[in-house]
Design a protein around this motif. Structure first.
Motif, PDB file in Angstrom:
ATOM      1  N   GLN A  36      -7.883  -0.375  -8.652  1.00  0.00           N
ATOM      2  CA  GLN A  36      -6.581  -0.872  -9.086  1.00  0.00           C
ATOM      3  C   GLN A  36      -6.732  -2.310  -9.534  1.00  0.00           C
ATOM      4  O   GLN A  36      -6.965  -3.202  -8.718  1.00  0.00           O
ATOM      5  N   ARG A  37      -6.637  -2.572 -10.828  1.00  0.00           N
ATOM      6  CA  ARG A  37      -6.809  -3.930 -11.312  1.00  0.00           C
ATOM      7  C   ARG A  37      -5.936  -4.177 -12.534  1.00  0.00           C
ATOM      8  O   ARG A  37      -5.426  -3.236 -13.122  1.00  0.00           O
ATOM      9  N   VAL A  38      -5.780  -5.429 -12.910  1.00  0.00           N
ATOM     10  CA  VAL A  38      -4.957  -5.748 -14.077  1.00  0.00           C
ATOM     11  C   VAL A  38      -5.671  -5.267 -15.342  1.00  0.00           C
ATOM     12  O   VAL A  38      -6.902  -5.138 -15.370  1.00  0.00           O
ATOM     13  N   MET A  40      -0.476 -20.479  -6.046  1.00  0.00           N
ATOM     14  CA  MET A  40       0.407 -21.633  -5.925  1.00  0.00           C
ATOM     15  C   MET A  40       0.375 -22.138  -4.499  1.00  0.00           C
ATOM     16  O   MET A  40       0.348 -21.337  -3.560  1.00  0.00           O
ATOM     17  N   ASP A  91     -11.542 -16.042 -14.139  1.00  0.00           N
ATOM     18  CA  ASP A  91     -11.682 -17.491 -14.008  1.00  0.00           C
ATOM     19  C   ASP A  91     -13.078 -17.849 -13.483  1.00  0.00           C
ATOM     20  O   ASP A  91     -13.322 -19.002 -13.137  1.00  0.00           O
ATOM     21  N   ALA A 121      -5.476 -10.096  -9.292  1.00  0.00           N
ATOM     22  CA  ALA A 121      -6.118  -9.427 -10.432  1.00  0.00           C
ATOM     23  C   ALA A 121      -6.607  -8.026 -10.081  1.00  0.00           C
ATOM     24  O   ALA A 121      -6.792  -7.201 -10.964  1.00  0.00           O
ATOM     25  N   GLY A 122      -6.806  -7.742  -8.796  1.00  0.00           N
ATOM     26  CA  GLY A 122      -7.254  -6.406  -8.413  1.00  0.00           C
ATOM     27  C   GLY A 122      -7.295  -6.262  -6.906  1.00  0.00           C
ATOM     28  O   GLY A 122      -7.352  -7.258  -6.172  1.00  0.00           O
ATOM     29  N   ILE A 123      -7.237  -5.020  -6.467  1.00  0.00           N
ATOM     30  CA  ILE A 123      -7.336  -4.708  -5.042  1.00  0.00           C
ATOM     31  C   ILE A 123      -8.759  -4.236  -4.781  1.00  0.00           C
ATOM     32  O   ILE A 123      -9.274  -3.365  -5.494  1.00  0.00           O
ATOM     33  N   ILE A 124      -9.399  -4.810  -3.795  1.00  0.00           N
ATOM     34  CA  ILE A 124     -10.787  -4.476  -3.493  1.00  0.00           C
ATOM     35  C   ILE A 124     -10.823  -3.207  -2.643  1.00  0.00           C
ATOM     36  O   ILE A 124     -10.271  -3.176  -1.539  1.00  0.00           O
ATOM     37  N   ARG A 151     -13.539 -17.404 -19.557  1.00  0.00           N
ATOM     38  CA  ARG A 151     -13.092 -16.373 -20.508  1.00  0.00           C
ATOM     39  C   ARG A 151     -13.959 -16.374 -21.759  1.00  0.00           C
ATOM     40  O   ARG A 151     -14.368 -15.328 -22.254  1.00  0.00           O
ATOM     41  N   ASP A 191      -0.041 -20.121 -11.383  1.00  0.00           N
ATOM     42  CA  ASP A 191      -1.444 -20.541 -11.435  1.00  0.00           C
ATOM     43  C   ASP A 191      -2.296 -19.675 -10.508  1.00  0.00           C
ATOM     44  O   ASP A 191      -3.460 -19.996 -10.274  1.00  0.00           O
ATOM     45  N   LEU A 192      -1.719 -18.590  -9.978  1.00  0.00           N
ATOM     46  CA  LEU A 192      -2.463 -17.680  -9.102  1.00  0.00           C
ATOM     47  C   LEU A 192      -1.859 -16.280  -9.209  1.00  0.00           C
ATOM     48  O   LEU A 192      -0.669 -16.097  -8.938  1.00  0.00           O
ATOM     49  N   MET A 209     -13.335 -15.708  -9.085  1.00  0.00           N
ATOM     50  CA  MET A 209     -12.073 -15.264  -8.541  1.00  0.00           C
ATOM     51  C   MET A 209     -12.181 -15.229  -7.038  1.00  0.00           C
ATOM     52  O   MET A 209     -13.208 -14.830  -6.492  1.00  0.00           O
ATOM     53  N   GLU A 210     -11.141 -15.682  -6.381  1.00  0.00           N
ATOM     54  CA  GLU A 210     -11.150 -15.821  -4.929  1.00  0.00           C
ATOM     55  C   GLU A 210     -10.799 -14.508  -4.233  1.00  0.00           C
ATOM     56  O   GLU A 210     -10.064 -13.697  -4.774  1.00  0.00           O
ATOM     57  N   ILE A 211     -11.309 -14.357  -3.038  1.00  0.00           N
ATOM     58  CA  ILE A 211     -11.009 -13.190  -2.219  1.00  0.00           C
ATOM     59  C   ILE A 211      -9.988 -13.580  -1.157  1.00  0.00           C
ATOM     60  O   ILE A 211     -10.199 -14.539  -0.414  1.00  0.00           O
ATOM     61  N   PHE A 235      -8.569  -9.807  -5.054  1.00  0.00           N
ATOM     62  CA  PHE A 235      -9.144 -11.010  -5.656  1.00  0.00           C
ATOM     63  C   PHE A 235      -8.169 -11.544  -6.675  1.00  0.00           C
ATOM     64  O   PHE A 235      -7.394 -10.796  -7.262  1.00  0.00           O
ATOM     65  N   THR A 236      -8.188 -12.860  -6.857  1.00  0.00           N
ATOM     66  CA  THR A 236      -7.132 -13.527  -7.617  1.00  0.00           C
ATOM     67  C   THR A 236      -7.708 -14.298  -8.793  1.00  0.00           C
ATOM     68  O   THR A 236      -8.801 -14.854  -8.715  1.00  0.00           O
ATOM     69  N   ALA A 237      -6.938 -14.332  -9.889  1.00  0.00           N
ATOM     70  CA  ALA A 237      -7.271 -15.189 -11.026  1.00  0.00           C
ATOM     71  C   ALA A 237      -6.435 -16.452 -10.920  1.00  0.00           C
ATOM     72  O   ALA A 237      -5.243 -16.385 -10.635  1.00  0.00           O
ATOM     73  N   SER A 238      -7.066 -17.595 -11.144  1.00  0.00           N
ATOM     74  CA  SER A 238      -6.360 -18.872 -11.054  1.00  0.00           C
ATOM     75  C   SER A 238      -6.361 -19.558 -12.414  1.00  0.00           C
ATOM     76  O   SER A 238      -6.974 -19.087 -13.371  1.00  0.00           O
ATOM     77  N   ALA A 249      -6.010 -18.305 -16.624  1.00  0.00           N
ATOM     78  CA  ALA A 249      -6.219 -16.859 -16.531  1.00  0.00           C
ATOM     79  C   ALA A 249      -5.102 -16.192 -15.739  1.00  0.00           C
ATOM     80  O   ALA A 249      -4.764 -15.027 -15.980  1.00  0.00           O
ATOM     81  N   VAL A 257     -15.658 -13.592  -6.534  1.00  0.00           N
ATOM     82  CA  VAL A 257     -15.863 -12.467  -7.433  1.00  0.00           C
ATOM     83  C   VAL A 257     -16.004 -13.013  -8.857  1.00  0.00           C
ATOM     84  O   VAL A 257     -15.207 -13.847  -9.279  1.00  0.00           O
ATOM     85  N   VAL A 300     -16.193  -2.833  -5.744  1.00  0.00           N
ATOM     86  CA  VAL A 300     -15.566  -1.614  -6.252  1.00  0.00           C
ATOM     87  C   VAL A 300     -14.060  -1.795  -6.151  1.00  0.00           C
ATOM     88  O   VAL A 300     -13.532  -2.118  -5.086  1.00  0.00           O
ATOM     89  N   CYS A 301     -13.382  -1.572  -7.265  1.00  0.00           N
ATOM     90  CA  CYS A 301     -11.981  -1.966  -7.386  1.00  0.00           C
ATOM     91  C   CYS A 301     -11.318  -1.075  -8.425  1.00  0.00           C
ATOM     92  O   CYS A 301     -11.503  -1.276  -9.618  1.00  0.00           O
TER      93      CYS A 301
END
Lengths: 83, 83, 83, 83, 83
Positions: D14-16, B1, D69, A73-76, D58, A69-70, A1-3, A50-53, A56, D36, D11-12
């Motif tokens: 707030q997440r989905v 995106m 992902d 997924a969570g706040i760091i 997954r 497509d993005l 997952m990207e930051i 961080f993002t799920a692509s 996902a 991540v 450390v996170c």
């Protein structure tokens, strides 16, 4: 997952049906590249996320039919170097 | 995106069956890279758009059997910097 | 979908089962990177084509069980700048 | 599968929903890019690992509904040059 | 599908369940980037191969449940420039 970091919000009246009820946030990678993500967690300006692509990204939305497509997924909060 | 700008239209008579009824637009990234996308929203020349890639690109078409890996998901009216 | 040019053909006797009946073409991106694609449309040497990647690449083959992540989706006749 | 090194933990709070029970590790590519990943194998600080991305990420989790992902698929003990 | 060269083998005792019975090869792109792939075709040291990525990588294994996002799909004997 990207930051990435939240850089703003996108206003977009003409869009495909499957994006109806989504907040679209503008994200910026550490290298400055901008992209658009669905935000189901409510990230605030300047937040690092961080993002799920890929596939996902769809499952990360409350409604898995959302056409993204993005997705954020969570706040760091912070990260800890190991050792 | 991804964020891209409409650069033109592609004329293509010989194509795989699954692309029959689709408008193919030529898109350009901010760095100048060109790619081809299906356009279900009717973007105009010069429009900035954001695109869905991967499997989301197929679901973004009215007919989810369309054989695309890049589809225009919305036209960007403007974006607002946060804060 | 990416824009590439047909650069040659690949000869490959040892391959996984799912690629049995496929023509494998060597493609070159505008930046010179080479990759291998399944060709269901019969592209000719020097043709500019656009390609479907990911899961769309499989559906773009007459037989969707073909084990490819890159398939030629169409031959570009020409493109028209907008406006 | 990509080769990366464990650089720390995220450390996170707030997440989905789909990431509930997962350890999130910060990974660094040989070029220094951070990302991540979910860690089902228990990698230690400084470990070199290889990662599964896309839908494979997954399935690499004990629970295939995890919204990732990028997942650590194994810890590299060492590698042997051929020949 | 990407073109890469076999650079060695990976020794990895701690790995996720879904990779049990697989040979893991170290591959190198023409630009020198290393990655890890499952090898169902039995490539030899120095061989140039092409690889299937994404979901195609799983289907390219004898057992489609293998947890890979990169699989060697064939060994390149040689390639012929067109025309």
């Amino acid at each position: 997952m990207e930051i990435m970091q939240v850089a703003g919000s996108i206003v977009c009246t003409q869009r495909v049906g499957g994006l109806d009820h989504c907040n679209l946030r503008l994200l910026r990678t550490p290298k400055g590249k901008l992209s658009v993500a669905v935000d189901p967690v409510g990230a605030s300006p300047g937040n690092w996320v961080f993002t799920a692509s890929g596939s996902a990204a769809r499952f990360a939305c409350p409604n898995p039919d959302v056409l993204t497509d993005l997705t954020i997924a969570g706040i760091i909060d912070f990260w800890e170097p190991d050792g």
